[in-house]
Motif scaffolding. Structure first.
Motif, short mmCIF file in Angstrom:
data_model
loop_
_atom_site.label_atom_id
_atom_site.label_comp_id
_atom_site.label_asym_id
_atom_site.label_seq_id
_atom_site.Cartn_x
_atom_site.Cartn_y
_atom_site.Cartn_z
N GLU A 31 0.75 -1.11 0.04
CA GLU A 31 -0.08 0.01 0.01
C GLU A 31 0.91 1.45 -0.10
N GLU A 34 1.72 2.01 -3.32
CA GLU A 34 0.52 2.58 -4.19
C GLU A 34 0.71 4.03 -3.93
N GLY A 52 -8.84 11.71 -4.42
CA GLY A 52 -9.95 10.72 -4.02
C GLY A 52 -9.01 9.24 -3.60
N GLN A 53 -8.00 8.91 -4.87
CA GLN A 53 -7.29 7.58 -4.72
C GLN A 53 -6.31 7.80 -3.65
N THR A 55 -6.44 9.47 -0.88
CA THR A 55 -7.11 9.26 0.37
C THR A 55 -7.44 7.77 0.62
N LYS A 56 -7.74 7.04 -0.34
CA LYS A 56 -8.19 5.62 -0.31
C LYS A 56 -6.80 4.59 0.11
N GLU A 57 -5.72 5.20 -0.62
CA GLU A 57 -4.58 4.51 -0.44
C GLU A 57 -3.81 4.82 0.91
N GLY A 59 -5.49 5.46 3.43
CA GLY A 59 -6.47 4.86 4.45
C GLY A 59 -6.03 3.51 4.52
N ASP A 60 -5.75 2.62 3.66
CA ASP A 60 -5.13 1.27 3.41
C ASP A 60 -3.75 1.29 4.14
N TRP A 63 -4.77 1.35 7.84
CA TRP A 63 -5.20 0.07 8.41
C TRP A 63 -4.18 -0.65 8.66
#
Length: 103
Positions: A31, A34, A52-53, A55-57, A59-60, A63
């Motif tokens: 991640e 990424e 947006g992408q 933010t998603k990455e 977040g991963d 996690w």
């Protein structure tokens, strides 16, 4: 949401019992790659940074970090607090406002 709440909520999605640490560390590297690739494309290929992408990455990444800490029985709030304390010591006159943080 505070970091400890996040850590506990994220843990409900952790799959498997065997080799959890190895899985999480390898997932974190993937991640993080990424995130690095998005920044690389933005920096060197003039690609628009897709927030947006990103933010998603991120977040991963968060996690996986939380689950490594969970595996090691380290509260996520403790990690964040200790990191800010070290940053305050390292950069005592930072313009970023670290001296304003109440810990």
């Amino acid at each position: 949401m505070n970091f400890d709440d996040y850590q506990k909520a994220a843990n409900r999605t952790l799959m498997g019992k065997e080799q959890v640490l190895t899985n999480c560390v390898l997932g974190l590297t993937g991640e993080s790659g990424e995130v690095a690739d998005l920044v690389r494309k933005y920096t060197f290929q003039s690609t628009k940074l897709d927030k947006g992408q990103l933010t998603k990455e991120l977040g991963d990444v968060l996690w996986y970090l939380s689950q490594i800490a969970e595996w090691a029985d380290i509260p996520f709030d403790q990690i964040a607090s200790e990191n800010i304390k070290r940053l305050k010591q390292r950069y005592p006159s930072s313009k970023g406002g670290l001296n304003q943080v109440n810990l």
